[in-house]
Design a protein around this motif. Structure first.
Motif, PDB file in Angstrom:
ATOM      1  N   TYR A   9       0.862  -1.185   0.000  1.00 31.07           N
ATOM      2  CA  TYR A   9       0.000   0.000   0.000  1.00 31.07           C
ATOM      3  C   TYR A   9       0.898   1.235   0.000  1.00 31.07           C
ATOM      4  O   TYR A   9       1.400   1.664   1.036  1.00 31.07           O
ATOM      5  N   SER A 273     -18.194  -0.797  -3.385  1.00 29.11           N
ATOM      6  CA  SER A 273     -17.999  -1.632  -2.195  1.00 29.11           C
ATOM      7  C   SER A 273     -18.603  -0.965  -0.959  1.00 29.11           C
ATOM      8  O   SER A 273     -18.762   0.253  -0.886  1.00 29.11           O
ATOM      9  N   HIS A 276     -16.325   1.579   0.556  1.00 32.20           N
ATOM     10  CA  HIS A 276     -16.374   2.785  -0.272  1.00 32.20           C
ATOM     11  C   HIS A 276     -17.604   3.623   0.096  1.00 32.20           C
ATOM     12  O   HIS A 276     -17.504   4.848   0.306  1.00 32.20           O
ATOM     13  N   GLN A 388     -14.766  -6.046   3.832  1.00 26.63           N
ATOM     14  CA  GLN A 388     -13.624  -5.969   2.931  1.00 26.63           C
ATOM     15  C   GLN A 388     -13.361  -7.248   2.139  1.00 26.63           C
ATOM     16  O   GLN A 388     -13.854  -8.316   2.449  1.00 26.63           O
ATOM     17  N   LYS A 391      -8.761  -7.315  -1.990  1.00 22.15           N
ATOM     18  CA  LYS A 391      -8.323  -6.172  -2.781  1.00 22.15           C
ATOM     19  C   LYS A 391      -8.664  -4.835  -2.135  1.00 22.15           C
ATOM     20  O   LYS A 391      -8.052  -3.823  -2.433  1.00 22.15           O
ATOM     21  N   GLU A 392      -9.667  -4.816  -1.230  1.00 22.27           N
ATOM     22  CA  GLU A 392     -10.054  -3.558  -0.589  1.00 22.27           C
ATOM     23  C   GLU A 392     -10.351  -3.821   0.878  1.00 22.27           C
ATOM     24  O   GLU A 392     -11.272  -4.565   1.212  1.00 22.27           O
ATOM     25  N   SER A 396      -6.880   0.173   2.564  1.00 25.10           N
ATOM     26  CA  SER A 396      -7.226   0.809   1.290  1.00 25.10           C
ATOM     27  C   SER A 396      -7.845   2.190   1.474  1.00 25.10           C
ATOM     28  O   SER A 396      -8.139   2.865   0.486  1.00 25.10           O
ATOM     29  N   ASP A 399      -6.489   5.131  -0.580  1.00 26.13           N
ATOM     30  CA  ASP A 399      -6.816   5.028  -2.007  1.00 26.13           C
ATOM     31  C   ASP A 399      -8.277   5.393  -2.259  1.00 26.13           C
ATOM     32  O   ASP A 399      -8.600   6.065  -3.254  1.00 26.13           O
ATOM     33  N   ILE A 400      -9.162   4.948  -1.360  1.00 24.65           N
ATOM     34  CA  ILE A 400     -10.582   5.265  -1.505  1.00 24.65           C
ATOM     35  C   ILE A 400     -10.799   6.773  -1.377  1.00 24.65           C
ATOM     36  O   ILE A 400     -11.551   7.378  -2.143  1.00 24.65           O
TER      37      ILE A 400
END
Length: 430
Positions: A9, A273, A276, A388, A391-392, A396, A399-400
Motif C-alpha cells: 500500500y 464496495s 467505499h 472488505q 483487494k479492498e 485501502s 486510495d478510496i
C-alpha cells in the motif's frame, strides 16, 4: 501448498500478507518494524444478529444474547479457570467483545507473541461449560444488563435502534434480556459453537514486529494440530424491515436531555464496495454537521450543542444507518433543525471541493494515527473484515479517499437519503 500473498500500500507504506488455509481460516499479517507491541485478533463471524438460522435444512431460533454469552464462556478452561489469567502469565493483556455480526478475541503483548498466538487459536475451539457454570455466568450478565440500563448514552443508542429496526435483533441489546438469558442452555451454546467456531467462519489478524513467513508457518502448524469437526451447512436469515417508529422518549436521572436522530437506509447495494460507501457517507455527513461545518459552528456558538455532538455511520450487507446524537436543552427544536438541514442539504454551501479536501485530510490523519498502534490497527482492521475483500480493506482507505470526488460523495449521500426513513429518540430528565 498454501501461498502467503503480499500486498503493498504505497499511500501508507504498509505491507499486508494474506492467505486462506486449507481448513478455511483467513489469515491477515501486518508487519510493523521496530514496534515493541504486537497485537492479534481472532474473529468469529457470529454476532447478536444471528438468532434465526437454517441449519442443515432445518429452521432454528436461538436466544438473544447467545453470541455474547458464548464469548464469555469460552474463556473458561477445562478446570473452570479464566483463560485471561493464562494470557496474563504469558505477559499479555487479553479481552473480547461481541458486535452485531462478529465476536472478536484479542491480546496485546511485548513478548512471547507466538506462545500467546497459539493460545488464541486453541482456547476458542473447545467448550467445557456446564449448566452450573452457565447459571453463574447468567447472574454476572444480568448485573451487566442492569449496569447498562443506568448508562444514559447506552440507553440512547439502544433506543434509537429500537425505533429504526423494531422487532429485529438490531433492536435488542447485544447482551440479551433477562428473559432470553433464561433460555440459554448448554445444548444451544454447543450447537452455536459447532456452527460458528469453525476455521471456515473465522479470521486471524496479527500486527507487530515479526517475520511474516515465520509467523505464518507457526499459524499453519498450530492449525494442522487442532481438532477439526464437521461444520453443518448454515444459512443466516435476512434482516426484516418493519415500519420505523417515528419518535419515542423516556426519562432518566440526568441534568440535560439527550437526543438521537437516526436515518435508516435501504439495504445497501453491492457496488460500489460497502467500505467505499461507508467512507463516502461519513464524508457527506461530516461536511454537513462536522466540526468544520458552518452548521456546527453556528449551533455551537448559539449554545444549542456542545462537544457531545457525534455522527455515527454503520454499514453492513444487511443494513445501513446514520445516527446523530447530542446533549441539548432543546431536543424537539434540534430534532427539527437537523431534519431540516438534511432535507435541504443541496442548498448548503459547505458542500464544496475545498471543504471536502479538509474533511478528507481529517479522516486520513485519523487513519495514519491508527497505524502507530498495533492494538488500534488490529482492532480497526478486524472491525472492517465483514466489509472488505483481499483487494479492498482497512489499508485501502487512503486510495478510496483519493478516488472520492465531490460529485461521487454527493451522489452516494443523496442515494442514501432518497430511501431513508428518519426517527428520533429522546431521554428527558426526570
Amino acid at each position: 501448498m498454501v501461498t502467503l500473498r503480499k500486498w503493498t500500500y504505497s499511500n501508507s507504506n504498509e505491507l499486508l500478507y494474506t492467505a486462506k488455509l486449507t481448513n478455511g481460516l483467513q489469515v491477515f499479517l501486518l508487519p510493523k518494524k521496530d514496534f515493541k507491541e504486537s497485537s492479534c485478533t481472532l474473529v468469529s463471524f457470529f454476532g447478536s444478529l444471528d438468532t434465526k438460522l437454517t441449519v442443515s435444512g432445518r429452521m432454528k431460533r436461538y436466544p438473544e444474547g447467545a453470541a455474547h454469552f458464548l464469548e464469555h464462556k469460552l474463556f473458561e478452561d477445562e478446570q473452570g479457570k479464566d483463560t485471561a489469567l493464562t494470557f496474563s502469565k504469558n505477559g499479555a493483556y487479553s479481552n473480547a467483545f461481541t458486535t452485531f455480526d462478529k465476536t472478536c478475541f484479542y491480546f496485546s503483548t511485548a513478548d512471547f507473541l507466538e506462545k500467546n498466538l497459539q493460545l488464541l487459536q486453541t482456547f476458542t475451539l473447545s467448550t467445557s461449560f456446564t449448566e452450573q457454570s452457565i447459571k453463574k455466568e447468567r447472574d454476572i450478565i444480568l448485573q451487566e444488563i442492569t449496569m447498562y440500563q443506568d448508562d444514559a448514552d447506552y440507553r440512547l443508542y439502544q433506543g434509537i435502534l429500537q425505533n429504526l429496526y423494531p422487532k429485529t435483533p438490531l433492536a435488542s441489546d447485544i447482551v440479551g434480556t433477562k428473559e432470553s438469558l433464561n433460555q440459554i442452555s448448554v445444548k444451544n451454546l454447543k450447537e452455536l459453537h459447532s456452527i460458528f467456531y469453525h476455521p471456515r467462519n473465522m479470521a486471524l489478524v496479527a500486527v507487530g514486529d515479526f517475520k511474516p513467513y515465520r509467523i505464518f508457518n507457526s499459524i499453519q502448524e498450530n492449525q494442522e494440530h487442532l481438532p477439526l469437526k464437521r461444520q453443518p451447512l448454515v444459512f443466516k436469515s435476512q434482516l426484516s424491515y418493519y415500519p420505523v417508529i417515528k419518535t419515542k422518549s423516556v426519562t432518566m436521572n440526568l441534568s440535560v436531555p439527550k437526543l438521537a436522530v437516526g436515518y435508516r437506509g435501504r439495504k445497501p447495494a453491492i457496488n460500489p464496495s460497502l467500505l467505499h460507501q461507508k467512507i463516502a457517507l461519513r464524508l457527506f455527513f461530516t461536511m454537513l454537521f462536522g466540526l468544520t461545518s458552518s452548521t456546527y459552528q453556528s449551533w455551537y456558538e448559539e449554545g444549542r450543542i456542545d462537544d457531545s455532538f457525534i455522527i455515527e455511520v454503520e454499514m453492513h450487507p444487511e443494513f445501513q444507518f446514520v445516527l446523530l446524537t447530542l446533549d441539548t436543552k432543546e431536543p424537539i427544536a434540534m430534532s427539527n433543525k437537523i431534519r431540516q438541514k438534511i432535507k435541504q442539504f443541496k442548498q448548503e454551501t459547505d458542500f464544496s471541493e475545498s471543504h471536502l479536501g479538509l474533511v478528507k485530510r481529517e479522516l486520513y490523519g485519523e487513519f495514519l494515527k491508527s497505524l502507530d498502534s498495533p492494538a488500534s490497527l488490529s482492532d480497526r482492521f478486524a472491525a472492517e473484515l465483514p466489509l472488505q475483500s483481499l483487494k479492498e480493506n482497512y489499508l485501502s482507505i487512503p486510495d478510496i479517499l483519493n478516488r472520492l470526488d465531490l460529485k461521487t460523495v454527493m451522489a452516494i449521500g443523496e442515494n442514501f437519503l432518497s430511501g431513508a426513513q428518519a426517527s428520533d429518540f429522546t431521554i428527558f430528565p426526570k
